[in-house]
Design a protein around this motif. Structure first.
Motif, mmCIF file in Angstrom:
data_model
loop_
_atom_site.group_PDB
_atom_site.id
_atom_site.type_symbol
_atom_site.label_atom_id
_atom_site.label_comp_id
_atom_site.label_asym_id
_atom_site.label_seq_id
_atom_site.Cartn_x
_atom_site.Cartn_y
_atom_site.Cartn_z
ATOM 1 N N ALA A 57 32.695 -51.076 -57.983
ATOM 2 C CA ALA A 57 34.117 -51.374 -57.770
ATOM 3 C C ALA A 57 34.976 -50.170 -58.139
ATOM 4 N N ALA A 58 34.638 -49.512 -59.242
ATOM 5 C CA ALA A 58 35.392 -48.327 -59.644
ATOM 6 C C ALA A 58 35.251 -47.220 -58.607
ATOM 7 N N LEU A 59 34.064 -47.058 -58.080
ATOM 8 C CA LEU A 59 33.834 -46.051 -57.049
ATOM 9 C C LEU A 59 34.625 -46.379 -55.786
ATOM 10 N N LEU A 60 34.654 -47.652 -55.403
ATOM 11 C CA LEU A 60 35.438 -48.061 -54.229
ATOM 12 C C LEU A 60 36.918 -47.777 -54.433
ATOM 13 N N ASP A 61 37.418 -47.985 -55.666
ATOM 14 C CA ASP A 61 38.822 -47.702 -55.952
ATOM 15 C C ASP A 61 39.127 -46.220 -55.773
ATOM 16 N N LEU A 62 38.154 -45.367 -56.055
ATOM 17 C CA LEU A 62 38.360 -43.929 -55.944
ATOM 18 C C LEU A 62 38.235 -43.421 -54.513
ATOM 19 N N GLN A 63 37.415 -44.092 -53.723
ATOM 20 C CA GLN A 63 37.167 -43.643 -52.354
ATOM 21 C C GLN A 63 38.172 -44.268 -51.399
ATOM 22 N N GLN A 64 38.763 -43.445 -50.573
ATOM 23 C CA GLN A 64 39.677 -43.929 -49.538
ATOM 24 C C GLN A 64 38.965 -43.833 -48.195
ATOM 25 N N GLN A 65 38.875 -44.935 -47.502
ATOM 26 C CA GLN A 65 38.275 -44.951 -46.172
ATOM 27 C C GLN A 65 39.356 -44.631 -45.144
ATOM 28 N N ASP A 66 38.952 -43.969 -44.073
ATOM 29 C CA ASP A 66 39.889 -43.714 -42.985
ATOM 30 C C ASP A 66 40.275 -45.009 -42.288
ATOM 31 N N ASP A 67 39.343 -45.934 -42.230
ATOM 32 C CA ASP A 67 39.565 -47.199 -41.542
ATOM 33 C C ASP A 67 39.690 -48.319 -42.571
ATOM 34 N N PRO A 68 40.900 -48.864 -42.765
ATOM 35 C CA PRO A 68 41.079 -49.923 -43.764
ATOM 36 C C PRO A 68 40.208 -51.147 -43.521
ATOM 37 N N GLN A 69 39.917 -51.448 -42.263
ATOM 38 C CA GLN A 69 39.082 -52.614 -41.978
ATOM 39 C C GLN A 69 37.666 -52.427 -42.511
ATOM 40 N N ILE A 70 37.151 -51.201 -42.419
ATOM 41 C CA ILE A 70 35.813 -50.916 -42.942
ATOM 42 C C ILE A 70 35.820 -51.054 -44.463
ATOM 43 N N GLU A 71 36.849 -50.519 -45.100
ATOM 44 C CA GLU A 71 36.950 -50.609 -46.554
ATOM 45 C C GLU A 71 37.046 -52.072 -47.002
ATOM 46 N N GLU A 72 37.862 -52.850 -46.318
ATOM 47 C CA GLU A 72 38.006 -54.267 -46.664
ATOM 48 C C GLU A 72 36.665 -54.992 -46.509
ATOM 49 N N ARG A 73 35.949 -54.715 -45.431
ATOM 50 C CA ARG A 73 34.653 -55.356 -45.212
ATOM 51 C C ARG A 73 33.647 -54.969 -46.295
ATOM 52 N N ARG A 74 33.667 -53.703 -46.712
ATOM 53 C CA ARG A 74 32.746 -53.260 -47.773
ATOM 54 C C ARG A 74 33.019 -54.009 -49.070
ATOM 55 N N ILE A 75 34.286 -54.125 -49.432
ATOM 56 C CA ILE A 75 34.627 -54.822 -50.681
ATOM 57 C C ILE A 75 34.244 -56.297 -50.576
ATOM 58 N N LYS A 76 34.574 -56.919 -49.457
ATOM 59 C CA LYS A 76 34.251 -58.343 -49.278
ATOM 60 C C LYS A 76 32.740 -58.573 -49.243
ATOM 61 N N SER A 77 32.000 -57.640 -48.701
ATOM 62 C CA SER A 77 30.546 -57.750 -48.691
ATOM 63 C C SER A 77 29.997 -57.710 -50.114
ATOM 64 N N MET A 78 30.521 -56.827 -50.922
ATOM 65 C CA MET A 78 30.102 -56.766 -52.322
ATOM 66 C C MET A 78 30.506 -58.041 -53.057
ATOM 67 N N LEU A 79 31.684 -58.563 -52.752
ATOM 68 C CA LEU A 79 32.129 -59.808 -53.379
ATOM 69 C C LEU A 79 31.244 -60.986 -52.993
ATOM 70 N N ALA A 80 30.758 -60.978 -51.774
ATOM 71 C CA ALA A 80 29.875 -62.058 -51.340
ATOM 72 C C ALA A 80 28.586 -62.073 -52.173
ATOM 73 N N LYS A 81 28.155 -60.890 -52.612
ATOM 74 C CA LYS A 81 26.951 -60.789 -53.433
ATOM 75 C C LYS A 81 27.245 -61.066 -54.912
#
Length: 126
Positions: free
Chosen positions: A13-37
């Motif tokens: 989660a800390a790493l995701l906060d530091l990384q900015q994705q060019d595509d917000p939809q991809i970033e949102e999906r990555r976070i939600k995928s981690m949350l699902a786990k």
């Protein structure tokens, strides 16, 4: 931490906060995928809240921050929840979360909350 514990969701989660994705939809999906786990990981909920806050999607940010706060009533989670409510034009609802954030921040040096600014905001709401 990720080197020794690659599945550590707090570090991810800390790493995701530091990384900015060019595509917000991809970033949102990555976070939600981690949350699902790891649905009970407060850090991931806060990360999703941060994502929505950056997008000025305050109702979604508020829900994510509430979930983070529900799982871990830390100073930062209380503060973020207060900010999201404040941004939605609900300062009276934000006030108790700001007050709790201030109280918790004064008990711990781990929080990065600007206590003077928070005290000023509390005073302006009261």
């Amino acid at each position: 931490m990720l080197g020794t514990e690659p599945r550590n969701s707090t570090a991810q989660a800390a790493l995701l906060d530091l990384q900015q994705q060019d595509d917000p939809q991809i970033e949102e999906r990555r976070i939600k995928s981690m949350l699902a786990k790891s649905p009970n990981d407060a850090s991931l909920h806060a990360t999703l809240g941060n994502f929505y806050a950056e997008q000025n999607q305050w109702p979604a940010a508020q829900q994510s921050y509430f979930d983070a706060y529900r799982l871990n009533a830390s100073a930062d989670n209380a503060f973020n929840l207060g900010v999201s409510l404040d941004q939605m034009g609900k300062p009276k609802l934000a006030l108790p979360y700001y007050q709790e954030a201030l109280q918790l921040a004064q008990q711990s040096s781990a929080s990065g909350i600007d206590k003077a600014a928070l005290e000023a905001r509390i005073a302006s709401i009261q």
